[in-house]
Each structure stands twice: as structure tokens, then as C-alpha cells.
Motif scaffolding. Sequence first.
Motif, short mmCIF file in Angstrom:
data_model
loop_
_atom_site.label_atom_id
_atom_site.label_comp_id
_atom_site.label_asym_id
_atom_site.label_seq_id
_atom_site.Cartn_x
_atom_site.Cartn_y
_atom_site.Cartn_z
N ILE A 174 36.08 40.83 42.89
CA ILE A 174 36.88 42.02 43.20
C ILE A 174 37.98 41.72 44.23
O ILE A 174 39.13 42.13 44.02
CB ILE A 174 35.97 43.18 43.63
CG1 ILE A 174 35.28 43.75 42.37
CG2 ILE A 174 36.76 44.27 44.33
CD1 ILE A 174 34.43 44.96 42.60
N PRO A 175 37.72 40.96 45.32
CA PRO A 175 38.85 40.60 46.19
C PRO A 175 39.93 39.81 45.45
O PRO A 175 41.12 40.01 45.68
CB PRO A 175 38.18 39.76 47.29
CG PRO A 175 36.78 40.28 47.34
CD PRO A 175 36.43 40.58 45.91
N ALA A 176 39.52 38.93 44.52
CA ALA A 176 40.49 38.15 43.77
C ALA A 176 41.32 39.01 42.82
O ALA A 176 42.44 38.62 42.44
CB ALA A 176 39.78 37.05 42.97
N MET A 177 40.79 40.19 42.44
CA MET A 177 41.55 41.08 41.55
C MET A 177 42.90 41.46 42.14
O MET A 177 43.85 41.74 41.41
CB MET A 177 40.75 42.35 41.28
CG MET A 177 39.61 42.20 40.30
SD MET A 177 38.76 43.79 40.12
CE MET A 177 37.56 43.38 38.84
N PHE A 178 42.99 41.51 43.45
CA PHE A 178 44.19 42.03 44.08
C PHE A 178 45.23 40.94 44.33
O PHE A 178 46.19 41.14 45.07
CB PHE A 178 43.82 42.74 45.38
CG PHE A 178 43.10 44.04 45.15
CD1 PHE A 178 43.78 45.24 45.24
CD2 PHE A 178 41.77 44.08 44.80
CE1 PHE A 178 43.14 46.46 45.00
CE2 PHE A 178 41.11 45.29 44.56
CZ PHE A 178 41.81 46.48 44.66
N GLU A 179 45.06 39.78 43.67
CA GLU A 179 45.94 38.64 43.91
C GLU A 179 46.80 38.26 42.71
O GLU A 179 47.53 37.29 42.77
CB GLU A 179 45.11 37.42 44.34
CG GLU A 179 44.25 37.65 45.57
CD GLU A 179 45.08 38.03 46.80
OE1 GLU A 179 46.22 37.50 46.93
OE2 GLU A 179 44.62 38.86 47.60
N SER A 180 46.73 39.00 41.59
CA SER A 180 47.53 38.70 40.41
C SER A 180 47.83 39.99 39.68
O SER A 180 47.23 41.04 39.96
CB SER A 180 46.78 37.74 39.48
OG SER A 180 45.66 38.38 38.89
N THR A 181 48.76 39.93 38.72
CA THR A 181 49.14 41.14 37.99
C THR A 181 47.98 41.69 37.18
O THR A 181 47.64 42.88 37.27
CB THR A 181 50.34 40.86 37.08
OG1 THR A 181 51.44 40.40 37.88
CG2 THR A 181 50.76 42.12 36.33
N TYR A 189 41.75 49.87 38.20
CA TYR A 189 40.65 50.51 37.45
C TYR A 189 39.45 50.74 38.35
O TYR A 189 38.79 51.78 38.28
CB TYR A 189 40.24 49.65 36.26
CG TYR A 189 41.20 49.67 35.09
CD1 TYR A 189 42.04 50.75 34.85
CD2 TYR A 189 41.26 48.60 34.21
CE1 TYR A 189 42.90 50.77 33.77
CE2 TYR A 189 42.12 48.59 33.12
CZ TYR A 189 42.94 49.68 32.90
OH TYR A 189 43.79 49.70 31.84
N VAL A 190 39.14 49.77 39.20
CA VAL A 190 38.05 49.95 40.17
C VAL A 190 38.37 51.12 41.10
O VAL A 190 37.53 52.00 41.35
CB VAL A 190 37.81 48.65 40.96
CG1 VAL A 190 36.88 48.91 42.14
CG2 VAL A 190 37.22 47.57 40.05
N ALA A 191 39.61 51.12 41.62
CA ALA A 191 40.01 52.19 42.55
C ALA A 191 39.97 53.55 41.88
O ALA A 191 39.61 54.57 42.50
CB ALA A 191 41.42 51.92 43.09
N ALA A 192 40.30 53.60 40.58
CA ALA A 192 40.30 54.88 39.85
C ALA A 192 38.88 55.32 39.49
O ALA A 192 38.57 56.52 39.53
CB ALA A 192 41.14 54.75 38.58
N GLY A 193 38.02 54.36 39.12
CA GLY A 193 36.73 54.69 38.55
C GLY A 193 35.57 54.79 39.51
O GLY A 193 34.65 55.60 39.31
N TRP A 194 35.58 53.99 40.58
CA TRP A 194 34.41 53.97 41.46
C TRP A 194 34.16 55.28 42.18
O TRP A 194 32.99 55.67 42.38
CB TRP A 194 34.50 52.80 42.43
CG TRP A 194 34.08 51.50 41.82
CD1 TRP A 194 34.18 51.16 40.50
CD2 TRP A 194 33.49 50.39 42.47
NE1 TRP A 194 33.71 49.87 40.30
CE2 TRP A 194 33.28 49.39 41.50
CE3 TRP A 194 33.13 50.12 43.79
CZ2 TRP A 194 32.71 48.15 41.80
CZ3 TRP A 194 32.58 48.89 44.11
CH2 TRP A 194 32.37 47.91 43.12
#
Length: 338
Positions: A174-181, A189-194
Motif C-alpha cells: 500500500i505505501p508503494a501504491m502512492f509512488e507510480s501512476t 481505490y483504497v482511499a475511496a473504498g476503505w
Amino acid sequence: EEIDDADLPGTVHRVTYRSQSPTGGDVAVSGLVAVPDAPPPPGGHPVLAWAHGTTGVGDDCAPSRLGVRALPLLEQHLEAGYVVAATDYEGLGTPGIHPYLVAESEGRSVLDAVRAARELFGSDVAGSRFVVVGHSQGGHAALATAQHASGWAPELELVGTAALAPVTDLENIIPAMFESTLGLALGIYVAAGWPAAHPELDPSDLLTPAGMELLDDAREACVFEMESLLAGEDLDSLRVRPPAELPAWAARIDHNTIKAARVEGPVLIAQGGQDAIVPRPFVDVTVGQLCVAGRSVRYLSHAVADHSTIVGASMPAVHRWFERLLAGDGTRDDCPQR
């Protein structure tokens, strides 16, 4: 609703069934159930639960809307004698937003799809023994199913779990998700769904006002469209800080990370050497945790497979592994000697 496809050795049905959200409310979940033409053996056909990979969090991203195209290798599953139960997951194709990568929601959606198959077609057609296989997000869902099976659906017997390129090491992924398009699309999606499953979470802790504007797009745009929307964007203008730096989000990352000690039954993990979306080191962490927890693990590595092609590359071996388990035969354990 039956979906007409004369070329299959079975019938495919679009279904809606009842499940329960992590917050305790009843929810409707959609999916597909496929039933072989072959007569069932005593006790019914085993059920193969399919858990799909990331599609998005909006209703248009529900795989069942694609019909039989949503079920990879369906003909082989039916020929092998499985009833196939394929959930869309909570919030995909039904009211509410999909709680993307929320383990409890995924596990309940899969287990209740197996229950729905048995209720709709009878326990003499769909037996109580089942296997689960999932890809990418579905690998996380498959292991979440193995984590919740006996507690949520004690009348079912989980025989084995296969996770293909699984998104399981959430503490690193999850931290790595915020490092690429592409990663940021998944992070949104995590921010919207969690928050749907964990109401204490606030997406504005993760995203700037410009990033928050993308939440409305995320609720409708499927994954490749979402990636296109983010192409060329300055990622720093959209993100505030990684969720792992925020106590409430970090706690839920831990909550939704697969707990190896709670996974029930034998596990097969398959990973491609060319996978740039879920690199092998992340999967190695999960395999190591399962081994330390004393689980029987079959670990398949396909050097030339990538994140997408791992499904076709590994499924013949997955079928053979399931067949041995259903027959009561022993299987190879790739964990180091304990």
C-alpha cells in the motif's frame, strides 16, 4: 438469469445473493455461477470459487457484466467437474462502494457465493467441499477466504487455496501504491473504498484537494480508465502522505493484511518472474510467513510469466494440486524443513 453459451459443457447463471458488510449490515452481492452438464457425483460436485483481480470500485467494473468472459479457463473448470462460483465482491454491480482489499468483505463475498451456488442448485449438485483460487486482488481475497472460512461458513469444507500473484503484503504494497501512476490509481481505490468498511478513516488524510476531486472519478472509472486519467499528472500534487504514516490508516493496513496463522488448510502460491505490479519479493514475504506459521505451502515460480499471464501459466498445475487434495492425497510442501 441464465447466460446463453452453447459452446460450454455447462450452464452459466448471473446471480445476486445476500452477504454482510464488515460494519454488520446486510448487502446484496452479484456474481456468476456455472454448473457442469455432467451428472454430479454422490455428495455433489466440488465448488471452485474464483476471486477476480482488480477491476475498480464502481458498478460498471463488476466482472459479471461481461458474462462468461469474466471467468478465465471456465471450460476447463467445468470439464474438471467443478461448479464455479465467481463473486463480483461487495459493492461491485450492487449498491454501495466496493471496499477494495478489505479482507473481511472479500472473504465473506467469496464464501457467500459458494453458499448461493448450493442454495440455488441444491446440495446434491454443489457439494460442501470447495477450493478457492484468486488472482492479484483475488489472491488476497482467496487467502482472506481461507482466513475466515470456518468462522463464517462452518458448514463448508475448504480443501485448498490457490493465490496467483497475490496482493497480500499490504504493509509494503500500500505505501508503494502512492509512488507510480498505476499505483496511485489503486491507492485512490483504497482511499475511496476503505471508509465504507472502516468509517473512522478519512481519505483527505491521504489526498490533496486535487486528489480528493479524483475520488468521484474513482467511484466510476475502472482500473485502466483510472490509470489513463492520472497519466501525466504530477503525483506530488495529488498525495499528502503515505497511509502507513497515519495511525488510523496503519492500523487498518495491519487489520487487512493476511494473518498467516489464521489461514486454514494447504496453500498454493504462484508468481511470475516478470511481474512488475506485484514483484516477487512482496510475495516471498507472504510465503515466508505462511511457512513460519506451519502451513503447507506449494510455491510455483514461472520465470517468464508476468502479472497477467501467470493465470494461464499456473492453472494446469493448480488443477492437478486441487485434484490431489480432493482425492485425499498428499501434496508437496515447499517450506524449508522446520
